[in-house]
Every structure is written in structure tokens, then in C-alpha cells.
Write an enzyme that holds these catalytic residues in place. Structure first.
Site, PDB file in Angstrom:
ATOM      1  N   HIS A 119       0.818  -1.218   0.000  1.00 25.77           N
ATOM      2  CA  HIS A 119       0.000   0.000   0.000  1.00 25.77           C
ATOM      3  C   HIS A 119       0.848   1.262   0.000  1.00 25.77           C
ATOM      4  CE1 HIS A 119      -3.695   2.317   0.871  1.00 25.77           C
ATOM      5  NE2 HIS A 119      -2.923   3.059   1.649  1.00 25.77           N
ATOM      6  N   HIS A 141      -1.733   2.214  -8.212  1.00 21.11           N
ATOM      7  CA  HIS A 141      -2.549   1.569  -9.227  1.00 21.11           C
ATOM      8  C   HIS A 141      -2.703   2.470 -10.438  1.00 21.11           C
ATOM      9  CE1 HIS A 141      -5.582   4.290  -7.562  1.00 21.11           C
ATOM     10  NE2 HIS A 141      -6.360   4.007  -8.603  1.00 21.11           N
TER      11      HIS A 141
END
Length: 352
Positions: A116, A169
Site C-alpha cells: 500500500h 494503481h
């Protein structure tokens, strides 16, 4: 690369891409999800000829969730996410809140890493190469869909850009039309061919590489700040051998890409100094469309040049470049940073 396709609880496709050919991906999405209701519609602007996607369901999309509720992290410790497995290398799934859906096209999310707190710039060369292979595979897959005319792979990075999920992403859009920006490029290519008999992309690349705005060069790739850059810091990355899309890159170009691209991204994070937060950016692949316009005016897909455009809206420390009257109202950009100065700065921060 191992590719495993499966389905989420609401029927959306999820594809795992792994470096390890022996890995097994059989985790099941246990969330009680109902099929997502989308209402994506394409409308045409009669004056400009532009296409506008109207997608009211996106008002309810996930917005800046806490890290422990991130839908792009693997499912761990009883916290389910969009990726049912407890780990992954790269994962791609149909967007739950797509801008384009059904007859209006397709939208996918590409998760670059399960970490993350990482970024694309922190990926290993091996992982960056895997992402390139994923972009290539998705371009091929989406191009086969009868409703898709152009495939657009891109990454929005940073809250300043409008990103609502902090996990590293990108996205892929399969448009059911040729985008206005690409159509303008094709018209310019056709006009140049008619006037000179030569390819415009070849002429642009040769001219830029002979000037002072070159940022870096490899054997198979070259990056420069364009003479008419729209954004404060904007770099265009071209393969030296002209190809229409990602699927046409040869192995030599694929092998060199991670080193060149990671170098560019790391330079972007150094532009404003070590005390500044990570540089927000948009990284966008421009590929030849599949639609009929690609063959118009004597221009074919082979005349288009695959290239990546990387830019930031940060113009200096603590200040952003906003699209105000001239840009938003008339599509005439005003750049506060001379492209020559931007290129010099990007050369200056190499490996520092």
C-alpha cells in the site's frame, strides 16, 4: 508470466499476473456483493464533435478510505477487498464504478503491487517489466472486444490529480470511439504526409532529439520535454523504432523499458527537492486506435507512434498549475516553466 482469470462475487472479471509460473490463485470472493448497477452513456457535443461519458453511478465510488480498508490491498486478517487472495504480483479487475461500461466501453483497474505504501517508482525492474507485460496483454484483450476502438493505459498519481485511492494503481479504458486527442494527432499526421510525404512522428522525434530538451536516451527509448509542452514538467517517452501500440514492441525495447521508465519517475520525485511530498503526475500511453478513423485520409495504424506522456500539475514548490480561463475555456495552455528549463532540471536530478 502466469495469468489466472477468475470472477468476483458480483460477476466482474479479476485477472492475476504472476512472475512465478507455479503459483495457484484459487481464493474466492466471499463478499455479499450484488451486481453493480452502472448507467454509463456516451453523448456527443454537436459543436465540438467530442464524446462525453455521463456516469452518475460514480458519485458513490469509494473516496479516500483509511489504509486498513483499502479495496486494492490483498484480503488479509478478515478484511476482504477487491482482490480475494492474500497476496499478488499484479492484479487487474473490472472497475466497480466505471466511467465506461456495457456498450459504452470498459474500464479496468491495474494494481501494481500489494504494498500500500509503495509507488511505481519504488518497484523493482522485474516488477516494472511485469506491469509492461500486463499493459500489453490487456491492450490485446480489450482490442478484441467489438465495442472497443481505442485502448488507453494510464496512471493518475496523487491527491492533487484527483486520485481517491492511495494504493499504487493505474487504469485502462477501452473507448468505443477514437478519442478527440488522438483524432487531432491523426489529422496532423495526414496533413504532414500530404505536404511532405514523410511521417510526422518520425520528424518530431528526430527534431526533438537534435535539440536541448532531451532528458535521457537509451538504445531503444528516448525521452524529451516537447518544445510546446503544455504542463510545467512534461516528458514524452518514445521507442526509437516506431510501432503503433504496446503489442508491437520487440523484446529489446521491452527489456530496456524498466530502467528508462523507473529513472524518469524517480527524477520526477526529485524535481522540487527532498523536503517536498511525492510529485503528483499523470502517466499516459498513447496507442493507435482500432477504429475506422485510423484508416482515414491515407493514414493507417502503422503511421501512428506509440508513446508515453508523463506530466505533473505542480509548477513549483507548494504551487499547482490550475486550468483556468484560457486552458479550460479555450483549450489554449499557458506554461509558466520554459520547456528548456524543465528539461535542464530533469537532467540535473538524475541519480541524485
Amino acid at each position: 508470466m502466469r495469468k489466472t482469470s477468475t470472477r468476483l462475487a458480483d460477476g466482474r472479471e479479476l485477472v492475476y499476473y504472476d512472475l512465478d509460473d507455479a503459483v495457484v490463485r484459487d481464493a474466492v470472493d466471499l463478499r455479499p456483493l450484488e451486481p453493480t448497477v452502472t448507467a454509463s452513456e456516451i453523448r456527443r457535443d454537436p459543436l465540438l464533435g467530442d464524446a462525453v461519458a455521463v456516469a452518475s453511478h460514480r458519485q458513490g465510488r469509494t473516496y479516500h478510505p483509511p489504509a486498513d480498508s483499502c479495496p486494492l490491498c490483498p484480503s488479509r486478517d478478515g478484511r476482504p477487498s477487491e482482490i480475494p487472495d492474500s497476496s499478488y504480483d499484479v492484479a487487474v479487475f473490472e472497475n466497480r464504478f466505471p466511467s465506461l461500461a456495457g456498450d459504452s466501453g470498459r474500464c479496468e483497474v491495474v494494481c501494481f503491487t500489494p504494498d500500500h505504501d509503495a509507488s511505481f517508482a519504488t518497484l523493482s525492474p522485474e516488477r516494472a517489466r511485469l506491469v509492461l507485460d500486463v499493459w500489453t496483454d490487456r491492450t490485446a484483450e480489450l482490442s478484441r472486444l467489438p465495442r472497443v476502438e481505442q485502448v488507453f493505459c494510464f496512471e493518475n498519481r496523487g491527491a492533487e490529480i484527483g486520485v481517491t485511492l492511495g494504493h499504487p494503481h493505474g487504469q485502462i479504458y477501452g473507448y468505443p470511439f477514437v478519442t478527440p486527442r488522438t483524432a487531432r494527432m491523426l489529422r496532423s499526421v495526414a496533413a504532414h504526409r500530404g505536404a511532405t510525404g514523410e511521417n510526422l512522428f518520425d520528424a518530431v522525434l528526430a527534431g526533438e532529439l537534435a535539440d536541448e530538451r532531451v532528458v535521457l536516451e537509451g538504445e531503444h527509448w528516448a525521452a524529451f520535454v516537447p518544445r510546446a509542452a503544455h504542463w510545467p514538467y512534461e516528458v514524452h517517452l518514445y521507442p526509437r523504432r516506431r510501432v503503433p501500440d504496446l503489442t508491437a514492441l520487440d523484446e529489446a525495447a521491452r527489456a530496456e523499458f524498466p530502467r528508462v521508465y523507473l529513472d524518469l519517475l524517480r527524477r520526477f520525485d526529485r524535481i522540487f527537492g527532498p523536503d517536498e511530498p511525492p510529485t503528483p503526475y499523470v502517466s499516459a500511453w498513447h496507442q493507435a486506435p482500432r477504429g475506422p478513423l485510423a484508416e482515414a485520409d491515407g493514414v493507417t495504424r502503422e503511421d501512428f507512434a506509440l508513446h508515453l506522456e508523463l506530466f505533473t500539475i505542480r509548477r513549483t514548490s507548494g504551487k499547482l498549475k490550475f486550468l483556468a480561463g484560457s486552458e479550460s475555456g479555450m483549450d489554449v495552455f499557458v506554461n509558466d516553466v520554459p520547456p528548456e528549463r524543465a528539461a535542464g532540471r530533469l537532467r540535473e536530478v538524475a541519480g541524485s
